[in-house]
Design an enzyme around this catalytic site. Structure first.
Site, PDB file in Angstrom:
ATOM      1  N   GLU A 165     -16.962  18.114  56.282  1.00 20.20           N
ATOM      2  CA  GLU A 165     -16.265  18.824  57.497  1.00 20.20           C
ATOM      3  C   GLU A 165     -16.806  20.408  57.363  1.00 20.20           C
ATOM      4  O   GLU A 165     -16.869  20.547  56.505  1.00 20.20           O
ATOM      5  CB  GLU A 165     -15.326  18.783  57.403  1.00 20.20           C
ATOM      6  CG  GLU A 165     -14.046  17.627  57.613  1.00 20.20           C
ATOM      7  CD  GLU A 165     -12.358  17.681  56.966  1.00 20.20           C
ATOM      8  OE1 GLU A 165     -11.626  18.949  57.319  1.00 20.20           O
ATOM      9  OE2 GLU A 165     -12.386  16.328  57.167  1.00 20.20           O
ATOM     10  N   GLU A 200     -13.273  15.339  66.585  1.00 16.67           N
ATOM     11  CA  GLU A 200     -12.065  14.940  66.536  1.00 16.67           C
ATOM     12  C   GLU A 200     -11.300  16.501  66.777  1.00 16.67           C
ATOM     13  O   GLU A 200     -10.966  16.940  67.344  1.00 16.67           O
ATOM     14  CB  GLU A 200     -11.143  14.539  64.791  1.00 16.67           C
ATOM     15  CG  GLU A 200     -10.330  14.305  64.949  1.00 16.67           C
ATOM     16  CD  GLU A 200      -9.966  14.076  63.508  1.00 16.67           C
ATOM     17  OE1 GLU A 200      -9.120  14.510  63.033  1.00 16.67           O
ATOM     18  OE2 GLU A 200     -10.786  14.721  62.343  1.00 16.67           O
ATOM     19  N   ASP A 238     -11.747  10.676  53.250  1.00 19.71           N
ATOM     20  CA  ASP A 238     -10.589  11.032  53.061  1.00 19.71           C
ATOM     21  C   ASP A 238      -9.591  10.443  53.310  1.00 19.71           C
ATOM     22  O   ASP A 238      -8.043  11.315  52.947  1.00 19.71           O
ATOM     23  CB  ASP A 238     -11.075  12.043  52.415  1.00 19.71           C
ATOM     24  CG  ASP A 238     -11.204  13.317  53.862  1.00 19.71           C
ATOM     25  OD1 ASP A 238     -10.363  12.575  55.217  1.00 19.71           O
ATOM     26  OD2 ASP A 238     -11.307  14.591  54.001  1.00 19.71           O
TER      27      ASP A 238
END
Length: 272
Positions: free
Chosen positions: A123, A190, A52
């Site tokens: 996520e 991340e 995205d």
């Protein structure tokens, strides 16, 4: 020069887990269009992520939040058409799975049916675990994403390193196990401390892919425009630029402009 691929079979979720078991590192890179995906795949990439981050890279948005389901399907379709070997992983965009599990499954099925991608990435941890389970129950492979989750940037308020504090680190570990227990085939971590990422990698049986999470993860992912040096003004510590395409492209385009304006292009050899 392309990486020498020993096994030219299509990469699957099962093969990625095998790679972890065999101690083979997993290479992942983003792509959002046919031409780039074709190059990335032919170079020997294991996983192509239709991120995205297309919201930033392709549309110029400040965050990933504005990109729509239709836009993600459009990008994923183009990438799938170009990809022969790599597993194609597509992000579910913000707002398509957070409302409720029924809507999440419906949108997940639509992405898979219309794009023909291989798997989806979501996520979040325990907050979305019911949706993850139902998407998996529908026969769709899911990759988790923990740590800095860009879709939650308005909650965080900053892109700084996540899980430095003990409580957040403990939750991340718990979330990672929850995603594995639910049936996820991999997890992306991340921008978290390298020691924490190493611990999660050692504890999980599924592959852990890092971005700004140190070198002891099972694999790495970067945004293609960043690592090729096309983007400017974005230089986090974890980013290694493998080329300076911004300068190369700018020079080439400048030369084209000069040749057109001088009348040098096209010349007699370039006419029919």
């Amino acid at each position: 020069m392309a990486y020498l691929v020993e096994d030219k079979r299509k990469v699957t979720t099962h093969r990625l887990i095998q790679m972890k078991q065999e101690g083979k590192k997993i290479a992942m890179l983003t792509a959002y269009d046919f031409t780039t995906a074709q190059i990335v795949d032919s170079a020997g990439m294991d996983v192509v992520l239709v991120g995205d981050s297309a919201s930033n890279v392709m549309a110029g948005n400040v965050t990933t939040l504005p990109i729509t389901l239709d836009q993600m399907i459009y990008h994923a379709k183009a990438v799938v058409r170009a990809t022969q070997r790599a597993l194609v992983l597509c992000d579910m965009p913000f707002g398509t799975y957070q409302v409720n599990s029924t809507e999440g499954v419906t949108n997940a099925i639509r992405i898979m049916k219309e794009s023909h991608c291989d798997a989806l990435k979501l996520e979040g941890g325990v907050e979305i675990i019911d949706t993850v389970k139902k998407i998996l129950d529908a026969g769709i492979p899911v990759c988790g994403h923990l740590g800095l989750t860009p879709q939650s940037i308005n909650k965080f308020g900053t892109y700084t390193v996540r899980a430095r504090e003990e409580a957040e680190a403990a939750k991340l570990i718990s979330d990672a196990h929850a995603l594995e227990d639910a049936g996820c085939f991999a997890v992306v971590l991340e921008k978290i401390p390298a020691e924490l990422a190493a611990r999660v990698t050692n504890e999980l049986k599924i592959p852990v892919i890092g971005i700004g999470a140190g070198g002891r993860c099972d694999g790495q992912v970067l945004v293609v425009a960043d690592m090729l040096g096309m983007s400017q003004g974005f230089s986090p510590k974890f980013l290694r630029r493998y080329a300076d395409l911004n300068s190369i492209m700018t020079e080439a385009i400048g030369n084209y402009i000069t040749d057109v304006k001088s009348g040098d292009f096209p010349n007699k050899d370039e006419e029919y």
